[in-house]
Design a protein around this motif. Sequence first.
Motif, PDB file in Angstrom:
ATOM      1  N   ILE A 109       0.808  -1.220   0.000  1.00  0.00           N
ATOM      2  CA  ILE A 109       0.000   0.000   0.000  1.00  0.00           C
ATOM      3  C   ILE A 109       0.840   1.268   0.000  1.00  0.00           C
ATOM      4  N   ASP A 110       1.867   1.322   0.843  1.00  0.00           N
ATOM      5  CA  ASP A 110       2.703   2.532   0.878  1.00  0.00           C
ATOM      6  C   ASP A 110       3.401   2.764  -0.458  1.00  0.00           C
ATOM      7  N   ASN A 111       3.902   1.682  -1.055  1.00  0.00           N
ATOM      8  CA  ASN A 111       4.533   1.814  -2.370  1.00  0.00           C
ATOM      9  C   ASN A 111       3.528   2.307  -3.411  1.00  0.00           C
ATOM     10  N   GLY A 112       2.311   1.756  -3.361  1.00  0.00           N
ATOM     11  CA  GLY A 112       1.273   2.173  -4.312  1.00  0.00           C
ATOM     12  C   GLY A 112       0.923   3.643  -4.176  1.00  0.00           C
ATOM     13  N   ARG A 113       0.808   4.091  -2.930  1.00  0.00           N
ATOM     14  CA  ARG A 113       0.477   5.503  -2.701  1.00  0.00           C
ATOM     15  C   ARG A 113       1.627   6.410  -3.131  1.00  0.00           C
ATOM     16  N   THR A 114       2.859   5.980  -2.851  1.00  0.00           N
ATOM     17  CA  THR A 114       4.026   6.770  -3.265  1.00  0.00           C
ATOM     18  C   THR A 114       4.122   6.825  -4.781  1.00  0.00           C
ATOM     19  N   TYR A 115       3.789   5.718  -5.441  1.00  0.00           N
ATOM     20  CA  TYR A 115       3.794   5.692  -6.909  1.00  0.00           C
ATOM     21  C   TYR A 115       2.834   6.740  -7.466  1.00  0.00           C
ATOM     22  N   LEU A 116       1.639   6.811  -6.903  1.00  0.00           N
ATOM     23  CA  LEU A 116       0.668   7.807  -7.371  1.00  0.00           C
ATOM     24  C   LEU A 116       1.181   9.217  -7.141  1.00  0.00           C
ATOM     25  N   ARG A 117       1.809   9.440  -5.986  1.00  0.00           N
ATOM     26  CA  ARG A 117       2.369  10.763  -5.692  1.00  0.00           C
ATOM     27  C   ARG A 117       3.471  11.120  -6.694  1.00  0.00           C
ATOM     28  N   GLU A 118       4.344  10.157  -6.982  1.00  0.00           N
ATOM     29  CA  GLU A 118       5.412  10.395  -7.957  1.00  0.00           C
ATOM     30  C   GLU A 118       4.837  10.665  -9.346  1.00  0.00           C
ATOM     31  N   MET A 119       3.769   9.943  -9.692  1.00  0.00           N
ATOM     32  CA  MET A 119       3.152  10.142 -10.995  1.00  0.00           C
ATOM     33  C   MET A 119       2.628  11.572 -11.135  1.00  0.00           C
ATOM     34  N   VAL A 120       2.026  12.078 -10.051  1.00  0.00           N
ATOM     35  CA  VAL A 120       1.425  13.413 -10.097  1.00  0.00           C
ATOM     36  C   VAL A 120       2.475  14.514  -9.959  1.00  0.00           C
ATOM     37  N   PHE A 121       3.415  14.330  -9.023  1.00  0.00           N
ATOM     38  CA  PHE A 121       4.323  15.424  -8.672  1.00  0.00           C
ATOM     39  C   PHE A 121       5.759  15.224  -9.149  1.00  0.00           C
ATOM     40  N   GLY A 122       6.066  14.090  -9.760  1.00  0.00           N
ATOM     41  CA  GLY A 122       7.433  13.839 -10.209  1.00  0.00           C
ATOM     42  C   GLY A 122       7.818  14.715 -11.397  1.00  0.00           C
ATOM     43  N   ASP A 123       9.058  14.577 -11.800  1.00  0.00           N
ATOM     44  CA  ASP A 123       9.624  15.379 -12.889  1.00  0.00           C
ATOM     45  C   ASP A 123       9.237  14.768 -14.236  1.00  0.00           C
ATOM     46  N   PRO A 124       8.392  15.447 -15.016  1.00  0.00           N
ATOM     47  CA  PRO A 124       7.936  14.878 -16.290  1.00  0.00           C
ATOM     48  C   PRO A 124       9.042  14.749 -17.329  1.00  0.00           C
ATOM     49  N   GLU A 125      10.221  15.335 -17.042  1.00  0.00           N
ATOM     50  CA  GLU A 125      11.344  15.187 -17.964  1.00  0.00           C
ATOM     51  C   GLU A 125      12.063  13.858 -17.773  1.00  0.00           C
ATOM     52  N   GLU A 126      11.814  13.201 -16.640  1.00  0.00           N
ATOM     53  CA  GLU A 126      12.470  11.923 -16.368  1.00  0.00           C
ATOM     54  C   GLU A 126      11.747  10.801 -17.120  1.00  0.00           C
ATOM     55  N   PRO A 127      12.502   9.849 -17.677  1.00  0.00           N
ATOM     56  CA  PRO A 127      11.885   8.837 -18.563  1.00  0.00           C
ATOM     57  C   PRO A 127      10.850   7.950 -17.884  1.00  0.00           C
ATOM     58  N   HIS A 128      11.081   7.544 -16.650  1.00  0.00           N
ATOM     59  CA  HIS A 128      10.117   6.651 -15.998  1.00  0.00           C
ATOM     60  C   HIS A 128       8.852   7.410 -15.603  1.00  0.00           C
ATOM     61  N   HIS A 129       9.006   8.689 -15.314  1.00  0.00           N
ATOM     62  CA  HIS A 129       7.835   9.525 -15.044  1.00  0.00           C
ATOM     63  C   HIS A 129       7.024   9.705 -16.320  1.00  0.00           C
ATOM     64  N   ARG A 130       7.698   9.941 -17.424  1.00  0.00           N
ATOM     65  CA  ARG A 130       6.992  10.074 -18.712  1.00  0.00           C
ATOM     66  C   ARG A 130       6.241   8.790 -19.037  1.00  0.00           C
ATOM     67  N   GLU A 131       6.869   7.648 -18.759  1.00  0.00           N
ATOM     68  CA  GLU A 131       6.203   6.369 -19.010  1.00  0.00           C
ATOM     69  C   GLU A 131       4.954   6.228 -18.142  1.00  0.00           C
ATOM     70  N   ALA A 132       5.051   6.644 -16.869  1.00  0.00           N
ATOM     71  CA  ALA A 132       3.889   6.579 -15.970  1.00  0.00           C
ATOM     72  C   ALA A 132       2.753   7.450 -16.497  1.00  0.00           C
ATOM     73  N   LEU A 133       3.089   8.649 -16.952  1.00  0.00           N
ATOM     74  CA  LEU A 133       2.061   9.526 -17.511  1.00  0.00           C
ATOM     75  C   LEU A 133       1.453   8.915 -18.774  1.00  0.00           C
ATOM     76  N   GLY A 134       2.291   8.244 -19.559  1.00  0.00           N
ATOM     77  CA  GLY A 134       1.789   7.562 -20.755  1.00  0.00           C
ATOM     78  C   GLY A 134       0.814   6.446 -20.403  1.00  0.00           C
TER      79      GLY A 134
END
Length: 200
Positions: A109-134
């Motif tokens: 659960i904590d990992n899942g919640r952190t993943y959502l936070r990273e997806m919303v607030f992470g750096d969209p220039e980073e490749p894994h963040h871009r993949e999450a947004l995709g």
Amino acid sequence: MSVAPRPVGRRERNKQEKLDRITAAARALFAEHGVDEVTTQQVADMADIGTGTLFLYAKNKGELLLLVQNSTYADALVRGTAAAEAIPDVLQAVMAIVRPIVECNRVQIDNGRTYLREMVFGDPEEPHHREALGLNVQTEEAIAAVLRRDQRIEHDVAATLARIVTAIMFLNMAPTINIASTVDDILGAIEDQVRVLLRR
């Protein structure tokens, strides 16, 4: 005349092997300890690489989590989309897409919640963040395709409704108040809200 695929060079193979080791190490450590309790040094040590090398593949722990969770999310989306194709009821087909995404998000659960936070607030220039947004865009598209089965829903409206459904899904998974909620609790809340949204 068909052209034979170019063989993958040694450098590319080495890069992929390191990425696979990093992903496996991060996945194992995050699953056992939770993302907040794991250091990048621990991931590098388990992957048998230097931290400098690790940062070439993911510049911080948030990106490491995105790297790990993105593949799980992608698999869940494929399963959900396939299941939805066999369900004629629009609401239930939407929920067929949502279910495996919620399930994979709640494994830790904590990992899942952190993943959502990273997806919303992470750096969209980073490749894994871009993949999450995709992946988020692909989720919206899959849901919109289901909604378009309802002839009352116009093409553009379906896309907007799909974005709202995705937001409903994330907002039910992310809050602290829902930490103790089961997968079925969360799915029930999402279904109730989507039902109201689709009442036209």
